[in-house]
Design a protein around this motif. Structure first.
Motif, PDB file in Angstrom:
ATOM      1  N   ALA A   1      -1.190  13.598   2.124  1.00  0.00           N
ATOM      2  CA  ALA A   1      -2.045  14.418   2.991  1.00  0.00           C
ATOM      3  C   ALA A   1      -3.392  13.734   3.212  1.00  0.00           C
ATOM      4  CB  ALA A   1      -2.234  15.806   2.386  1.00  0.00           C
ATOM      5  N   PHE A   2      -3.923  13.128   2.150  1.00  0.00           N
ATOM      6  CA  PHE A   2      -5.198  12.403   2.268  1.00  0.00           C
ATOM      7  C   PHE A   2      -5.063  11.217   3.227  1.00  0.00           C
ATOM      8  CE2 PHE A   2      -7.935   8.899   0.730  1.00  0.00           C
ATOM      9  CZ  PHE A   2      -9.164   9.435   1.081  1.00  0.00           C
TER      10      PHE A   2
ATOM     11  N   ASP B   1      -2.880  10.874   5.588  1.00  0.00           N
ATOM     12  CA  ASP B   1      -2.721  11.440   6.930  1.00  0.00           C
ATOM     13  C   ASP B   1      -4.085  11.775   7.538  1.00  0.00           C
ATOM     14  OD1 ASP B   1       0.016  11.213   6.876  1.00  0.00           O
ATOM     15  OD2 ASP B   1       0.377  13.328   6.393  1.00  0.00           O
ATOM     16  N   SER B   2      -4.984  12.324   6.728  1.00  0.00           N
ATOM     17  CA  SER B   2      -6.311  12.682   7.246  1.00  0.00           C
ATOM     18  C   SER B   2      -7.103  11.449   7.637  1.00  0.00           C
ATOM     19  CB  SER B   2      -7.089  13.514   6.217  1.00  0.00           C
ATOM     20  OG  SER B   2      -7.545  12.709   5.149  1.00  0.00           O
ATOM     21  N   LEU B   3      -6.880  10.332   6.957  1.00  0.00           N
ATOM     22  CA  LEU B   3      -7.591   9.095   7.287  1.00  0.00           C
ATOM     23  C   LEU B   3      -7.065   8.458   8.565  1.00  0.00           C
ATOM     24  CD1 LEU B   3      -7.754   7.376   3.783  1.00  0.00           C
ATOM     25  CD2 LEU B   3      -9.608   8.523   4.991  1.00  0.00           C
ATOM     26  N   THR B   4      -5.781   8.676   8.830  1.00  0.00           N
ATOM     27  CA  THR B   4      -5.146   8.038   9.987  1.00  0.00           C
ATOM     28  C   THR B   4      -4.978   8.981  11.162  1.00  0.00           C
ATOM     29  OG1 THR B   4      -2.947   8.489   9.104  1.00  0.00           O
ATOM     30  CG2 THR B   4      -3.936   6.361   8.549  1.00  0.00           C
ATOM     31  N   ASP B   5      -5.503  10.190  11.042  1.00  0.00           N
ATOM     32  CA  ASP B   5      -5.388  11.187  12.120  1.00  0.00           C
ATOM     33  C   ASP B   5      -6.113  10.672  13.349  1.00  0.00           C
ATOM     34  OD1 ASP B   5      -4.876  13.433  13.560  1.00  0.00           O
ATOM     35  OD2 ASP B   5      -6.237  14.740  12.434  1.00  0.00           O
ATOM     36  N   GLU B   6      -5.413  10.676  14.468  1.00  0.00           N
ATOM     37  CA  GLU B   6      -5.975  10.125  15.700  1.00  0.00           C
ATOM     38  C   GLU B   6      -6.634  11.183  16.582  1.00  0.00           C
ATOM     39  OE1 GLU B   6      -3.072   7.749  17.716  1.00  0.00           O
ATOM     40  OE2 GLU B   6      -2.558   6.690  15.885  1.00  0.00           O
ATOM     41  N   SER B   7      -6.867  12.382  16.071  1.00  0.00           N
ATOM     42  CA  SER B   7      -7.465  13.434  16.900  1.00  0.00           C
ATOM     43  C   SER B   7      -8.963  13.346  16.975  1.00  0.00           C
ATOM     44  CB  SER B   7      -7.061  14.812  16.380  1.00  0.00           C
ATOM     45  OG  SER B   7      -7.391  14.951  15.017  1.00  0.00           O
TER      46      SER B   7
END
Length: 105
Positions: free
Chosen positions: A96-97, A99-105
């Motif tokens: 999850a962490f 994912d938050s670093l790579t979130d493209e939003s």
């Protein structure tokens, strides 16, 4: 189990470390790796999840898994090895962490 030894070594684990993780004895891991004993299906599934491979690969019915075909660096291999040794709940939190670093939003 044809590929257990290779997977364990690639993960940088001793027989004892793998045994401890699965609440088995070191002798049991030795027997699995050397064909003197076979794990039950639930243990096979746990090993497959732990090493992120199929049961077929683990027992030698597949020649290679998808990860073996990837071009990954030595640093990435080390990171994968470390991730495989952490508990499933910590691994989920780590995912999850990341994912938050790579979130493209």
């Amino acid at each position: 189990m044809k590929n257990l030894l290779m997977l364990r070594r690639n993960a940088g684990l001793t027989q004892q470390a793998l045994a401890d993780h699965f609440h088995l004895s070191q002798q049991t891991i030795y027997k699995y790796e050397n064909g003197h004993a076979q794990p039950d299906i639930e243990t096979l599934k746990k090993f497959a999840r732990f090493f992120n491979v199929t049961v077929d690969f683990l027992i030698g019915n597949e020649d290679a898994n998808e990860e073996a075909d990837l071009d990954i660096t030595a640093d990435e291999k080390l990171m994968i090895s470390k991730i495989r040794r952490i508990s499933p709940d910590v691994r989920t939190a780590l995912g999850a962490f990341v994912d938050s670093l790579t979130d493209e939003s």
